[in-house]
Design a protein around this motif. Structure first.
Motif, PDB file in Angstrom:
ATOM      1  N   GLN A 123       0.838  -1.084  -0.044  1.00 25.45           N
ATOM      2  CA  GLN A 123       0.121  -0.127   0.024  1.00 25.45           C
ATOM      3  C   GLN A 123       0.920   1.132  -0.010  1.00 25.45           C
ATOM      4  O   GLN A 123       0.504   2.346  -0.442  1.00 25.45           O
ATOM      5  CB  GLN A 123      -0.760  -0.251   1.231  1.00 25.45           C
ATOM      6  N   ALA A 124       2.036   1.292   0.515  1.00 31.12           N
ATOM      7  CA  ALA A 124       2.993   2.248   0.648  1.00 31.12           C
ATOM      8  C   ALA A 124       3.260   2.650  -0.931  1.00 31.12           C
ATOM      9  O   ALA A 124       3.165   3.861  -1.195  1.00 31.12           O
ATOM     10  CB  ALA A 124       4.114   2.045   1.437  1.00 31.12           C
ATOM     11  N   GLN A 125       3.540   1.656  -1.815  1.00 37.63           N
ATOM     12  CA  GLN A 125       3.922   1.960  -3.287  1.00 37.63           C
ATOM     13  C   GLN A 125       2.703   2.360  -3.944  1.00 37.63           C
ATOM     14  O   GLN A 125       2.662   3.463  -4.383  1.00 37.63           O
ATOM     15  CB  GLN A 125       4.112   0.661  -3.803  1.00 37.63           C
ATOM     16  N   LEU A 126       1.568   1.978  -3.377  1.00 40.88           N
ATOM     17  CA  LEU A 126       0.131   2.588  -4.102  1.00 40.88           C
ATOM     18  C   LEU A 126      -0.165   3.960  -3.673  1.00 40.88           C
ATOM     19  O   LEU A 126      -0.338   4.747  -4.689  1.00 40.88           O
ATOM     20  CB  LEU A 126      -0.783   1.476  -3.762  1.00 40.88           C
ATOM     21  N   ALA A 127       0.250   4.432  -2.469  1.00 41.07           N
ATOM     22  CA  ALA A 127      -0.166   5.544  -2.027  1.00 41.07           C
ATOM     23  C   ALA A 127       0.726   6.527  -2.823  1.00 41.07           C
ATOM     24  O   ALA A 127       0.399   7.436  -3.333  1.00 41.07           O
ATOM     25  CB  ALA A 127       0.205   5.608  -0.506  1.00 41.07           C
TER      26      ALA A 127
END
Length: 291
Positions: A222-226
């Motif tokens: 989710q860090a990549q996505l954010a």
């Protein structure tokens, strides 16, 4: 034959899986920290116990027979179950007994907080340790015993083999770069979200690790996505409550025709754990209090 098959040893299943995954006796023996002759003998013994040929051998290596393919799947499941039993038993016997609750980081934040508060007040619920994970990882954590229960989402998560109780159903929102023109809209449709020029939907890996076809970036965390959303490289559609993790550079817009998502509490089927039952009861009472 059935009686002999019942005597299959855990050690033999581990040996077989190593050979099946390496497709080579030498590499498997090295991985297991043993020499090749005893590994070969163990596999032949396993084939005799089961009464079926599991591997075809030649000078290039080995390949699985049809029976071997079946055992590869079943052995993995069996070893996971044994490891899970050991982990859960160890936790249950620990002086500082606790329950491990797995949940996707950022998902169902308010529900999670309310559940933890309610569990802390319940006399029959041990301390709850939250195990945060990435998308789709809760099932594996439950099956291997690393978690006792999990907050999961229907229909997107794999609930096979688990008992569940529904806790909350909600709509979905599109998370967009705040500067994008669509972020100013009061709502969107799935067709509009799927056809945004230059802003493709991110792609998550399937259960087998492969990615679906599409123009969107491949993401695993989710860090990549954010960060990709903040950079204007992608968008995503998620349950409305999951927007708790959104950055200031994001905006959430309701997607009117997105299928509803139901948050459930899941636990291993046929579980006889009283602490897990108490946690589930606390969760359902919380649900009833808010409906």
């Amino acid at each position: 034959m059935d009686d002999e098959a019942g005597d299959v040893e855990v050690r033999e299943l581990r040996y077989f899986l190593a050979v099946a995954e390496e497709s080579h006796f030498g590499r498997a023996a090295e991985r297991l920290g043993m020499t090749q002759p005893p590994l070969s003998r163990a596999i032949r013994q396993l084939e005799r116990r089961i009464g079926a040929r599991l591997l075809e051998r030649d000078r290039h290596g080995v390949r699985l027979t049809a029976a071997g393919e079946v055992l590869r799947t079943e052995a993995g499941t069996a070893l996971d179950a044994i490891a899970a039993a050991a982990r859960r038993t160890r936790r249950a016997g620990s002086p500082d007994q606790r329950l491990v609750l797995a949940t996707k980081a950022g998902a169902s934040h308010e529900l999670l907080r309310a559940l933890l508060d309610a569990a802390a007040r319940a006399a029959d619920v041990p301390p709850v340790e939250v195990l945060l994970c990435e998308v789709g990882e809760q099932a594996g954590l439950l099956r291997t015993g690393r978690a006792d229960a999990a907050l999961m989402h229907r229909p997107v998560d794999d609930l096979t083999g688990f008992d569940t109780e529904d806790l909350h159903t909600e709509g979905q929102v599109a998370i967009l770069p705040a500067a994008h023109p669509l972020a100013a809209r009061p709502h969107l449709t799935l067709a509009e979200v799927s056809a945004v020029p230059g802003l493709p939907i991110a792609r998550w890996p399937r259960l087998d690790g492969s990615y679906p076809e599409g123009p969107g970036p491949e993401v695993r965390t989710q860090a990549q996505l954010a960060q990709l959303v903040a950079l204007g490289k992608t968008l995503l559609v998620i349950p409305a409550s999951s927007r708790a993790w959104q950055w200031p550079e994001h905006l959430a817009v309701p997607v009117l025709d997105a299928p509803p998502i139901t948050t459930v509490i899941a636990w291993p089927a046929r579980s006889r754990s009283r602490p897990v039952a108490a946690l589930v009861r606390t969760a359902t009472e919380l649900r009833n209090d808010t409906t």
